[in-house]
Design a protein around this motif. Structure first.
Motif, PDB file in Angstrom:
ATOM      1  N   ALA A  14      -3.381  11.894  -1.217  1.00 55.72           N
ATOM      2  CA  ALA A  14      -2.338  11.008  -0.684  1.00 55.72           C
ATOM      3  C   ALA A  14      -2.158  11.247   0.813  1.00 55.72           C
ATOM      4  O   ALA A  14      -2.034  10.289   1.592  1.00 55.72           O
ATOM      5  CB  ALA A  14      -1.028  11.232  -1.427  1.00 55.72           C
ATOM      6  N   LEU A  15      -2.172  12.505   1.231  1.00 56.01           N
ATOM      7  CA  LEU A  15      -2.034  12.825   2.648  1.00 56.01           C
ATOM      8  C   LEU A  15      -3.202  12.237   3.448  1.00 56.01           C
ATOM      9  O   LEU A  15      -3.001  11.661   4.517  1.00 56.01           O
ATOM     10  CB  LEU A  15      -1.962  14.339   2.849  1.00 56.01           C
ATOM     11  N   GLN A  20      -4.901   9.581   2.709  1.00 55.60           N
ATOM     12  CA  GLN A  20      -4.719   8.129   2.775  1.00 55.60           C
ATOM     13  C   GLN A  20      -3.648   7.749   3.791  1.00 55.60           C
ATOM     14  O   GLN A  20      -3.819   6.785   4.534  1.00 55.60           O
ATOM     15  CB  GLN A  20      -4.396   7.581   1.395  1.00 55.60           C
ATOM     16  N   TYR A  21      -2.544   8.503   3.833  1.00 52.42           N
ATOM     17  CA  TYR A  21      -1.526   8.242   4.859  1.00 52.42           C
ATOM     18  C   TYR A  21      -2.130   8.403   6.256  1.00 52.42           C
ATOM     19  O   TYR A  21      -1.890   7.606   7.152  1.00 52.42           O
ATOM     20  CB  TYR A  21      -0.337   9.198   4.717  1.00 52.42           C
ATOM     21  N   ARG A  22      -2.901   9.474   6.437  1.00 54.12           N
ATOM     22  CA  ARG A  22      -3.524   9.724   7.734  1.00 54.12           C
ATOM     23  C   ARG A  22      -4.456   8.577   8.127  1.00 54.12           C
ATOM     24  O   ARG A  22      -4.411   8.071   9.245  1.00 54.12           O
ATOM     25  CB  ARG A  22      -4.297  11.038   7.717  1.00 54.12           C
ATOM     26  N   TRP A  38       2.222  10.069  -5.806  1.00 54.21           N
ATOM     27  CA  TRP A  38       2.594  11.468  -5.622  1.00 54.21           C
ATOM     28  C   TRP A  38       4.065  11.766  -5.893  1.00 54.21           C
ATOM     29  O   TRP A  38       4.417  12.919  -6.144  1.00 54.21           O
ATOM     30  CB  TRP A  38       2.233  11.949  -4.215  1.00 54.21           C
ATOM     31  N   ARG A  62       0.838  -1.196   0.000  1.00 50.72           N
ATOM     32  CA  ARG A  62       0.000   0.000   0.000  1.00 50.72           C
ATOM     33  C   ARG A  62       0.875   1.250   0.000  1.00 50.72           C
ATOM     34  O   ARG A  62       0.582   2.221  -0.684  1.00 50.72           O
ATOM     35  CB  ARG A  62      -0.929  -0.018   1.213  1.00 50.72           C
ATOM     36  N   ARG A  63       1.959   1.232   0.762  1.00 46.53           N
ATOM     37  CA  ARG A  63       2.875   2.373   0.799  1.00 46.53           C
ATOM     38  C   ARG A  63       3.514   2.587  -0.563  1.00 46.53           C
ATOM     39  O   ARG A  63       3.636   3.711  -1.045  1.00 46.53           O
ATOM     40  CB  ARG A  63       3.960   2.150   1.849  1.00 46.53           C
ATOM     41  N   ILE A 109      -4.559   5.398   7.108  1.00 48.95           N
ATOM     42  CA  ILE A 109      -3.846   4.147   7.391  1.00 48.95           C
ATOM     43  C   ILE A 109      -3.121   4.241   8.728  1.00 48.95           C
ATOM     44  O   ILE A 109      -3.175   3.315   9.542  1.00 48.95           O
ATOM     45  CB  ILE A 109      -2.869   3.805   6.248  1.00 48.95           C
ATOM     46  N   THR A 110      -2.459   5.358   8.978  1.00 49.88           N
ATOM     47  CA  THR A 110      -1.734   5.521  10.234  1.00 49.88           C
ATOM     48  C   THR A 110      -2.682   5.514  11.422  1.00 49.88           C
ATOM     49  O   THR A 110      -2.412   4.864  12.440  1.00 49.88           O
ATOM     50  CB  THR A 110      -0.904   6.820  10.207  1.00 49.88           C
ATOM     51  N   LEU A 143       0.905   4.083  -2.900  1.00 53.84           N
ATOM     52  CA  LEU A 143       0.600   5.444  -2.495  1.00 53.84           C
ATOM     53  C   LEU A 143       1.744   6.391  -2.840  1.00 53.84           C
ATOM     54  O   LEU A 143       1.531   7.473  -3.375  1.00 53.84           O
ATOM     55  CB  LEU A 143       0.290   5.483  -0.997  1.00 53.84           C
ATOM     56  N   ARG A 144       2.959   5.980  -2.554  1.00 54.94           N
ATOM     57  CA  ARG A 144       4.119   6.823  -2.864  1.00 54.94           C
ATOM     58  C   ARG A 144       4.231   7.072  -4.371  1.00 54.94           C
ATOM     59  O   ARG A 144       4.534   8.178  -4.805  1.00 54.94           O
ATOM     60  CB  ARG A 144       5.395   6.197  -2.327  1.00 54.94           C
TER      61      ARG A 144
END
Length: 115
Positions: free
Chosen positions: A101-102, A104-106, A86, A78-79, A108-109, A82-83
């Motif tokens: 993207a931000l 999605q990172y938020r 962007w 997934r990382r 998942i975290t 996602l990376r």
């Protein structure tokens, strides 16, 4: 921590009484068939503990190891995806893609922190 067998038996994205309807929410980190296999192994370990406690513990440990390995692999993939969405983009012209993207990172975290 207590094992909630009812919850483990529920397919991902469903709640009791949902009559097969998916509830809106994030995509599961592991495919539901993989979750089901691991949950079944854990249930088997719980059900056989009285007769063969050491074998049951080994089965539970194996299910744990499989779950953690699959989770690590799923998160790494997934990382990577996602990376790629962007990286190497001009931040000025792709602000919506960067904002997504931000988010999605938020998401998942935050899900990881709630485990």
């Amino acid at each position: 921590m207590m094992y909630d067998q009812t919850r483990a038996q529920q397919p991902a994205g469903r709640t009791p009484g949902s009559a097969g309807r998916r509830t809106p929410g994030p995509e599961p980190l592991l495919p539901s068939d993989e979750q089901d296999k691991i949950a079944q192994r854990l249930r088997h370990a719980l059900n056989t503990f009285a007769d063969t406690p050491l074998e049951a513990l080994e089965e539970a440990e194996s299910a744990y190891d499989e779950a953690t390995a699959q989770l690590v692999n799923a998160l790494a993939e997934r990382r990577r995806v996602l990376r790629a969405s962007w990286q190497d983009r001009d931040p000025g012209t792709q602000s919506d893609a960067l904002r997504q993207a931000l988010r999605q990172y938020r998401e998942i975290t935050q899900r990881l922190l709630q485990l």
